[in-house]
Design a protein around this motif. Sequence first.
Motif, PDB file in Angstrom:
ATOM      1  N   ILE A   4       0.870  -1.180   0.000  1.00  0.00           N
ATOM      2  CA  ILE A   4       0.000   0.000   0.000  1.00  0.00           C
ATOM      3  C   ILE A   4       0.904   1.226   0.000  1.00  0.00           C
ATOM      4  N   ALA A   5       0.798   2.028  -1.057  1.00  0.00           N
ATOM      5  CA  ALA A   5       1.645   3.216  -1.195  1.00  0.00           C
ATOM      6  C   ALA A   5       0.957   4.459  -0.629  1.00  0.00           C
ATOM      7  N   GLN A   6      -0.380   4.514  -0.742  1.00  0.00           N
ATOM      8  CA  GLN A   6      -1.117   5.686  -0.262  1.00  0.00           C
ATOM      9  C   GLN A   6      -2.510   5.270   0.147  1.00  0.00           C
ATOM     10  N   GLY A   7      -3.024   5.857   1.215  1.00  0.00           N
ATOM     11  CA  GLY A   7      -4.384   5.593   1.660  1.00  0.00           C
ATOM     12  C   GLY A   7      -4.472   4.386   2.569  1.00  0.00           C
ATOM     13  N   ARG A   8      -5.667   3.906   2.700  1.00  0.00           N
ATOM     14  CA  ARG A   8      -5.957   2.783   3.589  1.00  0.00           C
ATOM     15  C   ARG A   8      -6.976   1.895   2.910  1.00  0.00           C
ATOM     16  N   VAL A   9      -6.830   0.571   3.027  1.00  0.00           N
ATOM     17  CA  VAL A   9      -7.736  -0.376   2.389  1.00  0.00           C
ATOM     18  C   VAL A   9      -8.204  -1.428   3.381  1.00  0.00           C
ATOM     19  N   TRP A  10      -9.412  -1.908   3.127  1.00  0.00           N
ATOM     20  CA  TRP A  10      -9.931  -3.101   3.797  1.00  0.00           C
ATOM     21  C   TRP A  10      -9.658  -4.247   2.852  1.00  0.00           C
ATOM     22  N   LEU A  11      -9.162  -5.367   3.371  1.00  0.00           N
ATOM     23  CA  LEU A  11      -8.774  -6.493   2.537  1.00  0.00           C
ATOM     24  C   LEU A  11      -9.384  -7.765   3.123  1.00  0.00           C
ATOM     25  N   THR A  12      -9.964  -8.584   2.256  1.00  0.00           N
ATOM     26  CA  THR A  12     -10.490  -9.873   2.687  1.00  0.00           C
ATOM     27  C   THR A  12     -10.182 -10.902   1.611  1.00  0.00           C
ATOM     28  N   GLY A  13     -10.245 -12.154   1.981  1.00  0.00           N
ATOM     29  CA  GLY A  13      -9.994 -13.227   1.032  1.00  0.00           C
ATOM     30  C   GLY A  13     -10.200 -14.569   1.710  1.00  0.00           C
ATOM     31  N   ALA A  14     -10.441 -15.603   0.910  1.00  0.00           N
ATOM     32  CA  ALA A  14     -10.743 -16.928   1.437  1.00  0.00           C
ATOM     33  C   ALA A  14      -9.583 -17.507   2.247  1.00  0.00           C
ATOM     34  N   ALA A  15      -8.354 -17.212   1.860  1.00  0.00           N
ATOM     35  CA  ALA A  15      -7.202 -17.811   2.531  1.00  0.00           C
ATOM     36  C   ALA A  15      -6.752 -17.007   3.758  1.00  0.00           C
ATOM     37  N   LEU A  16      -7.360 -15.837   3.987  1.00  0.00           N
ATOM     38  CA  LEU A  16      -6.974 -15.025   5.142  1.00  0.00           C
ATOM     39  C   LEU A  16      -7.718 -15.502   6.385  1.00  0.00           C
ATOM     40  N   ALA A  17      -7.036 -15.483   7.518  1.00  0.00           N
ATOM     41  CA  ALA A  17      -7.664 -15.899   8.769  1.00  0.00           C
ATOM     42  C   ALA A  17      -8.716 -14.881   9.209  1.00  0.00           C
ATOM     43  N   GLN A  18      -8.502 -13.616   8.879  1.00  0.00           N
ATOM     44  CA  GLN A  18      -9.442 -12.552   9.245  1.00  0.00           C
ATOM     45  C   GLN A  18      -9.281 -11.400   8.258  1.00  0.00           C
ATOM     46  N   ASP A  19     -10.274 -10.525   8.211  1.00  0.00           N
ATOM     47  CA  ASP A  19     -10.174  -9.336   7.378  1.00  0.00           C
ATOM     48  C   ASP A  19      -9.069  -8.448   7.938  1.00  0.00           C
ATOM     49  N   LEU A  20      -8.443  -7.673   7.051  1.00  0.00           N
ATOM     50  CA  LEU A  20      -7.340  -6.801   7.451  1.00  0.00           C
ATOM     51  C   LEU A  20      -7.598  -5.381   6.987  1.00  0.00           C
ATOM     52  N   VAL A  21      -7.037  -4.430   7.688  1.00  0.00           N
ATOM     53  CA  VAL A  21      -6.995  -3.048   7.236  1.00  0.00           C
ATOM     54  C   VAL A  21      -5.520  -2.702   7.085  1.00  0.00           C
ATOM     55  N   LEU A  22      -5.129  -2.350   5.864  1.00  0.00           N
ATOM     56  CA  LEU A  22      -3.741  -1.992   5.574  1.00  0.00           C
ATOM     57  C   LEU A  22      -3.688  -0.513   5.227  1.00  0.00           C
ATOM     58  N   GLN A  23      -2.597   0.137   5.590  1.00  0.00           N
ATOM     59  CA  GLN A  23      -2.429   1.550   5.282  1.00  0.00           C
ATOM     60  C   GLN A  23      -1.081   1.764   4.629  1.00  0.00           C
ATOM     61  N   ALA A  24      -0.840   2.984   4.196  1.00  0.00           N
ATOM     62  CA  ALA A  24       0.401   3.325   3.495  1.00  0.00           C
ATOM     63  C   ALA A  24       1.605   2.785   4.258  1.00  0.00           C
ATOM     64  N   GLY A  25       2.454   2.079   3.528  1.00  0.00           N
ATOM     65  CA  GLY A  25       3.651   1.495   4.124  1.00  0.00           C
ATOM     66  C   GLY A  25       3.497   0.031   4.479  1.00  0.00           C
TER      67      GLY A  25
END
Length: 142
Positions: A4-25
Amino acid sequence: MLRIAQGRVWLTGAALAQDLVLQAGDALAVAVGQHVVLEPWGWPGECNAPVLFRWDHVAPQPHRHQARTRVARDWELGVVQPLQELVRALAGAGRAVGAAAVQVTAATGRLGAGLAGFALGRVMATAAPGEKEVCMKSGCSA
């Protein structure tokens, strides 16, 4: 590697143990063939904040059991993931059929009540030929 270069995202997927929030960096390793969903996730009071991200190819590390790893990856991509997608699709179809059954039952009940009311009205009109209208609503005194 998802970065993530800029901003913030919510991320989900079948192989993830839980949803994630990632931000710049932040960065997350995503396996080949793994499906993820990204959605902008702004800070409170922030709307339409731009999100920039990039995918970086990371070369796989040499492994002594490369043939077994390849077989496991082929199994995951060719069997496990399609099976998970099939189960999710069937579950969605089951929910849709259940919702349709509820709607059909409700409509059938309304139809039965309407037919019974109509028939009762006809019987009442035949029984009392002098009266032209029959009140079928609750609380009606006509």
